[in-house]
Structures are given as C-alpha cells and as structure tokens.
Design an enzyme around this catalytic site. Structure first.
Site, PDB file in Angstrom:
ATOM      1  N   GLN A  90     -48.071 -36.453  14.971  1.00 49.83           N
ATOM      2  CA  GLN A  90     -47.923 -35.545  16.108  1.00 49.83           C
ATOM      3  C   GLN A  90     -49.268 -34.976  16.545  1.00 49.83           C
ATOM      4  OE1 GLN A  90     -44.915 -35.376  17.849  1.00 49.83           O
ATOM      5  NE2 GLN A  90     -44.872 -37.076  16.419  1.00 49.83           N
ATOM      6  N   HIS A  94     -51.342 -36.633  19.324  1.00 56.85           N
ATOM      7  CA  HIS A  94     -50.900 -36.626  20.721  1.00 56.85           C
ATOM      8  C   HIS A  94     -51.823 -35.814  21.625  1.00 56.85           C
ATOM      9  CE1 HIS A  94     -47.137 -38.712  21.315  1.00 56.85           C
ATOM     10  NE2 HIS A  94     -46.645 -38.247  20.197  1.00 56.85           N
ATOM     11  N   GLU A 126     -39.897 -28.885  17.921  1.00 56.48           N
ATOM     12  CA  GLU A 126     -39.401 -30.038  18.674  1.00 56.48           C
ATOM     13  C   GLU A 126     -38.842 -31.091  17.697  1.00 56.48           C
ATOM     14  OE1 GLU A 126     -42.571 -32.250  20.399  1.00 56.48           O
ATOM     15  OE2 GLU A 126     -41.284 -33.256  21.871  1.00 56.48           O
ATOM     16  N   HIS A 127     -39.659 -31.466  16.700  1.00 59.11           N
ATOM     17  CA  HIS A 127     -39.234 -32.414  15.664  1.00 59.11           C
ATOM     18  C   HIS A 127     -39.195 -31.692  14.324  1.00 59.11           C
ATOM     19  CE1 HIS A 127     -41.657 -34.813  18.617  1.00 59.11           C
ATOM     20  NE2 HIS A 127     -40.567 -35.553  18.610  1.00 59.11           N
ATOM     21  N   ASP A 131     -39.307 -41.647  17.839  1.00 62.91           N
ATOM     22  CA  ASP A 131     -40.024 -41.810  19.109  1.00 62.91           C
ATOM     23  C   ASP A 131     -39.658 -43.120  19.790  1.00 62.91           C
ATOM     24  OD1 ASP A 131     -41.385 -39.461  18.949  1.00 62.91           O
ATOM     25  OD2 ASP A 131     -43.153 -40.322  17.994  1.00 62.91           O
ATOM     26  N   HIS A 186     -10.029 -10.250  50.287  1.00 66.47           N
ATOM     27  CA  HIS A 186      -9.570 -11.090  49.180  1.00 66.47           C
ATOM     28  C   HIS A 186      -8.065 -10.876  48.948  1.00 66.47           C
ATOM     29  CE1 HIS A 186     -13.803 -11.727  48.415  1.00 66.47           C
ATOM     30  NE2 HIS A 186     -13.573 -12.426  47.311  1.00 66.47           N
TER      31      HIS A 186
END
Lengths: 428, 428
Positions: free
Chosen positions: B257, B260, B325-326, B359, B418
């Site tokens: 990770q 990235h 996230e992961h 992934d 109404h």
C-alpha cells in the site's frame, strides 16, 4: 390570479421545457458564511454554538440537551388523537421498512475460497428537524425509525431553539420514534456540531433531514467528513391522468404540494384537453379558501403547469424526464403501468392513493429525492443507515492458483511491491 | 532512512492519536479554479473542453471519442498473459457482484393495500480513469462491471488524453468490461462534461472513479446535479497480527500500500513487541530494492506506524477507530474475528489473504472507502448503480380507515390542503 399554465407542445419540445426546470443555483455568499460558521464550531465548539444562537435567534441557551423530563411531559400532554395517529404511522412505517433490511451474504462455492459481505449499522446518526412552521412530527418518524430498524446505536436529533420552547408535538414524536437525545440548536451551526462534535453534542457518522439553504449548504460542506442524505429541494408532485380522472381530486392533490412552499412544483400531464381545463378551473376555485393560499398561489402561478400529450406512453416518457418526488398515476388499472415508470421518488397508484396518504401513514418514506434527483437517488431508507464490508479468506492453494494473474497485473500497473507481497508467501 | 514509528501508548491515548490522523483539508484556490472550469464547460461545452486540454496537456483534441477500431486494435495487441488475467478477474468480479443484485419487494398482507419497492438501474454512468502511471486497467473492471450487472444502459469512460495515445491496456480493459464509449478528456473539465453534457459527451446520472485533487473537487462540486461515489483519499492498509504472524509477509503487505502514494498509510497493530520490531526491520530491508522506493519510504516515514496494544480485543477496538480501507487479520483462526470488525472497507482474513489478491482477482470491489469513511461508506457495488422507487395502491375502504389519522396529522402540521385532498374523495 392567473390560470395554471397549459402547454400543448410536442413531446420533444416539452422535454426541452422540463430539462430547463431543474436549475441549480449556488449562492457564494451563503457558502462563505456557512464555511465560517463550520470553522468556528470546529474550533470553539459549544462557545461558538452559544454565540450563533444568540446572534441568529436572540436566545441564550444554557443547556443544549432537552431533558427527558421535558420530553416525557410533552408526550403526556400530546392530544390523544395525534398520539394515536403517530402510533398508527409508526406501525406502518416499521412494517414497510422491515422489508428494507439487508443480510449480507457468504459465497463458499469454491473449495479453499470464502468470499462475503457483512452489513453493519452506522454507530451514530444525526437528524435535523427544522423549527417554526416546518417542524413536522411526521418527518421525525420517517427519519428516526429507519435508523432504529437498521440498528444504529445512537439517533440524535437537533432542532432550532424557540422562544416558547421547542414544539411539543416534535418532542413527543421524537419519543415515539425512539430518538436517543435531542439538542436545541439549529442552522449551519447544528450541522457543524453533528459533523465535528462539541462538549455537549457528540459527532455522528451521518446527518439526514430537511432544512433551509444554510442547513443544506452546511450539509454539502461537511459531506466527506460525515455522510449526508441528498440535499433536498422544494416539494414536487407529478400527476398522470386521463379523461376518466376526477378534476376536483386532481386539483386538491396538486394543491397539497403547492401549499408547502412558493418554490414547490405541481405538474399535471394528461392526454385530454377537457380534463386539463377542468383541473385548471378547479385549482383556481379551491385556492380561494386555503389557509396557505398565498404560498400555494405563488407556487401554482410561477412553477406549476399542465402538459397535454398525444398518448399515455408519451405521458410516461415526459414524466420520466421530470423525475418527480411524488408521482400519482390517476389512470384506470393504474398498477399495470408500474413498468413504464423509470424515475420517481414515490408512486401513488390509483384514485385512492392520494399523495398525503404517503406523507403520513401508508408506511413508505416521505423523505424523497427532489429536483430530478430521482434519476439517481432513492427514498430515505434502512439502507441509508448501514454500510457494507467485503471479506475474503483464501487457502494457500487457492492463492497459488491466482498468483500468476495477480503478479502479471501488478507488474503491468507498475506496482512491484504488490507482486512481491504475494510471492513472499511462497518463497519464505 | 528512519525506522517505522512504534507506539507503546494505552488504548485511550492511541484513540486520540488516530482521531487526529484524518484531517480534511480544503484548498480554496483549487475550489475556485474548479468552479471556473465547470462554469465554462457548462456554457461553452466542447469548445471549453478543447481549450482546457490545450492549456493543461498541450494537446489539440479533434475527436473526444476514441474509435472502436482503436479500441479493438488495443484489445488484439494486448499481452496474452494480461488478457488472461483480466478475464479471470472479470469472471470473479462478476460472480461476486451478482450477489449484490437487489430485487425490490411487494407487500400484500393487508386486504385493499399494496405497498412495494421497485429497483431501477441508472440510465447513464460515467467512469473517470486517471492518466499516466495511475491508469489502472483493474480499476476499469471494478467500476464498469458492477454498473453493467446493475443493468445501466450506457457506461461511459473518460480518461485524460496522452501524447502517445491513451494507455493500450486501459482501452483493452474497457472493452473487456463492456464500456459503451470512451472519451479522451481529463481533469475537472471531464467531470463537468459528464455532469452537464457537451456536443460530444452525454450527460450522465452518476460519476464514479478515482482522480487527483481537481477531479475530486469537481466531483464534490457537481454532487447534487449528479450522484457521485465517495471522494476517495490515498490508499490505506491496517494489519492486525500477533506473535505467530510472519514478519516478512506483514512488511511486504504494508509496502504494497505504501508504494501507491506518499500520502498512503500503512498501519500495524499488534500485541507483541517482538513482531513489531521484526516488521519494522523487514520494512526497512524490503524498501531497499523497491522500484517505487522513494514513494514508499516517504509514506512509511511520514504516515506509517506500528501500535502495540495489550490484547486482541484492544487491537480490534483501536482498528475500528482507524476504519481502514483494507484490513488484514493476520491472526490464527482469523474468520472467527469477523464479529469484532465494525469499520473497514474490505477485510482480508488469514495468512493467504494478502491485500493485492483483493486488488486484482478475488472478486470483491477494490474501490473502497478511505480516510475513516468506512465508518459510514461501503465498497463500490451494484447498489451504487440502482435506485429505488416506493409505490402504494389503496382501496377506497383502506383510505377511509386511515382518513382520520391523516387529516389529524395534516392539520396539526398546518397543512390544510393535505387534509382536503383526502376528504374530497369522500364528499365529491
């Protein structure tokens, strides 16, 4: 007053008219002031909230939280007729929304591989309830109950403080809905408090509920820090009717939305010239003795219209471009047209499915996508208060089977460390 | 280089550290420039797009749409190994996402009352695919396939033009995913084109996919006009491991990770001092010969850390505050911990569920909530490409039964029209 406008243009022309209806306007001055309020609350928390309540509402708030004694008192004092109606609404909202619960799944078809999805409720949710005449007890049920059904731990309500104390029916409705805490704070500052938390008010994961331009702008600005529901615009009704429909009923239904807001939009699409004329006349007539006549008149004059199309399929095609919040199908054998409806928040099929039925007791949610957003948004629901987490479990052999595919793709994308993370498990 | 930071603080202290991680920053200058671009594209459409592509990328674009001949050519020329891997990924993504399809419901329990919910796919969806080194073929499958499974009529891809032509693997992946049209246009101007439409590019109902700060800001600004997926931040991994885990594998997964983005975040939470030390050493060692060493080193130094907790329950409690996230659970008998996980985008259970497996080929989506938004957001899924419409049909008798409740609530809320819309059906 003017008569309701009647269009007799072609479908193609009318699509252009409708495409130009949903203008979005951004008010940069409001944006700037809201950003300032949010920054102040983020840093100075309760102190800033107190200053804004003094400044905007001229009220000195000592305790933001409304005591359970006060809430219980409001519940005890509630008109029994209203109490009964709210409990009926609750029963039907719960029985409808139970269908929206999700279970997740697990896939074990391939030996050595488990794949699944887990559904988890949000931990804390904030509900904004407007003050004054727009404080609707029914909306509290519609927002809090789906959150409760989803399993949210803490449902928190904020509502602007009022000189004579917060609307008693609102407090009672919050108790009926099972709201966990109520804070008297309103406007952009209330949204900021829910997003960032203060000494008194806990930070939540999602903020829902209607509000004025300051509330809507604040919700948009805190989006990302927390989740929000769609930023709702003025109410809308679209009615599809042919010559067999009852003009008095159609007019009454159009006015039930027009009375909400001068920017509300009431539209009738028909294939019959006579019904168009009759509804237009009836609207004028029924407007006469409405308590909210001036609001409804401005809405009808400035934003309402009737369109005459050549056929029923054309009527549906045009209505799908409108994508109204509420859609009434006042056609014979109405249920059969369900497959022609692509874009609408909530659909009312047949003569006795009048729109206000859905506002109160039928069960489906009345927080609905407006301004054409039904093209991509759903009614508020249980699904708004959960989130999903995927999971996998692979055996060594299963990973080995996929190793070449993974390492090829990782290297194609220039991500060598990705490839190595797989390979290290086999040459370690 | 520095060693990965190791915290030995209490759970309470660590929660404070983590709460301060997810700072959000708004760049007002970017906001302003993006708003200008969107306004220009809204008014001057293709002409504005061409000017921006000239200005930002120094490219003269004649035709925005990439021809099917060019796409087919890219598909034919694709490395067979990559083609095979993409087809394997497609097969698994489809089989997983099929589980996410929704059916709506109909409730006919009460005589005279029909209540239901109808599920409809969005009509048009736009997918943003970044250019340059961040053009990931795998992401095209992950975004386009769920839209296709949902039944979206038209899936449109936009991607920045490149001097040598758009990345060939990207074009091939779009063909494999069944993308209906590809336009070479990038940045905020591409988002504006998808939201408002131009002469060349159709307006869509929802925009998804990753992008730089300009793309993310533009998505946020057009939110409301169209739907968007969450505005994604840098990638993250959180690993839970005890003394039995393999330090080399943990370090490799952290680096997968970290490579990235310099702003990516890699976190290990453990209850064991020795594994903390070993992983820290391994990270330093494995960084040495990584092609993206400088990116990964900066990520690890500035944003990565290891936290040592007292027990496994404490480890989970802290990780739920991170909401990564992961999330890798590198503990023995990992599946049994599923119930302790509250907040995570995607969970990787056990030694062989290494993050890069998810992934590419496992099947669950790799477009996931980042920056703590897993507290309220889900992985991208089929549910992102549908919307719901509620419907009701009531008999005269059923409406009559509810009339008093409706009119009481309507009048309590000050909405006379109404109440009258219901009553007119019985005194007409």
């Amino acid at each position: 007053m003017k008569k309701m406008k009647i269009y007799r243009d072609s479908l193609a022309e009318m699509k252009k008219v409708v495409a130009n209806l949903t203008e979005q306007t951004t008010d940069l001055e409001v944006e700037r002031r809201v950003a300032e309020i949010i920054d102040a609350v983020k840093v100075r928390k309760d102190e800033a909230l107190k200053e804004y309540e003094k400044k905007f509402d001229n009220l000195d708030i000592e305790n933001f939280e409304i005591s359970s004694a006060e809430i219980n008192e409001a519940f005890r004092n509630l008109d029994p007729k209203i109490k009964e109606a709210l409990f009926l609404a609750k029963k039907n909202i719960v029985s409808y929304h139970e269908f929206e619960k999700e279970q997740g799944f697990i896939d074990t078809k391939t030996p050595g591989i488990i794949r699944g999805q887990k559904v988890t409720p949000l931990e804390k949710v904030g509900i904004y309830v407007p003050g004054g005449t727009a404080a609707y007890p029914s909306t509290i049920l519609m927002t809090a109950l789906p959150a409760k059904i989803a399993g949210v731990d803490q449902v928190i309500m904020v509502t602007p403080p009022q000189k004579g104390g917060v609307n008693q029916a609102v407090l009672a409705a919050a108790k009926i809905a099972g709201v966990d805490a109520i804070y008297q704070v309103g406007g952009a500052q209330a949204i900021a408090a829910l997003a960032y938390g203060t000494e008194s008010i806990p930070a939540v994961n999602k903020i829902v509920g209607p509000g004025n331009i300051y509330v809507a702008t604040a919700k948009k600005q805190v989006f990302g820090k927390v989740a929000i529901d769609m930023v709702a615009g003025p109410s809308e009704i679209g009615i599809l009717a042919d010559k067999n429909a009852n003009a008095k009923e159609l007019a009454a239904d159009l006015l039930s939305q027009a009375e909400h807001d001068v920017r509300a939009r009431a539209i009738l699409i028909t294939d019959d010239e006579q019904i168009a004329q009759k509804v237009s006349d009836e609207v004028t007539k029924q407007l006469e003795d409405l308590p909210r006549k001036s609001i409804a008149t401005q809405s009808i004059n400035e934003r309402g219209f009737i369109a005459i199309m050549k056929s029923i399929p054309e009527m549906f095609e045009l209505m799908n471009v409108v994508a109204p919040e509420h859609l009434e199908v006042q056609l014979e054998d109405a249920m059969k047209y369900l497959s022609l409806i692509r874009n609408a928040g909530s659909v009312f099929l047949g003569r006795y499915a009048s729109e206000p039925l859905g506002d109160y007791v039928a069960g489906p949610n009345h927080v609905l996508p407006t301004g054409g957003t039904a093209k991509f948004s759903s009614p508020l629901g249980v699904y708004d208060f959960i989130k999903k987490t995927s999971f996998i479990n692979f055996s060594k052999e299963a990973l080995n089977n996929d190793m070449n595919a993974i390492t090829s793709l990782a290297r194609e994308e220039g991500l060598e460390a990705h490839a190595r993370a797989i390979e290290v498990r086999f040459n370690n």
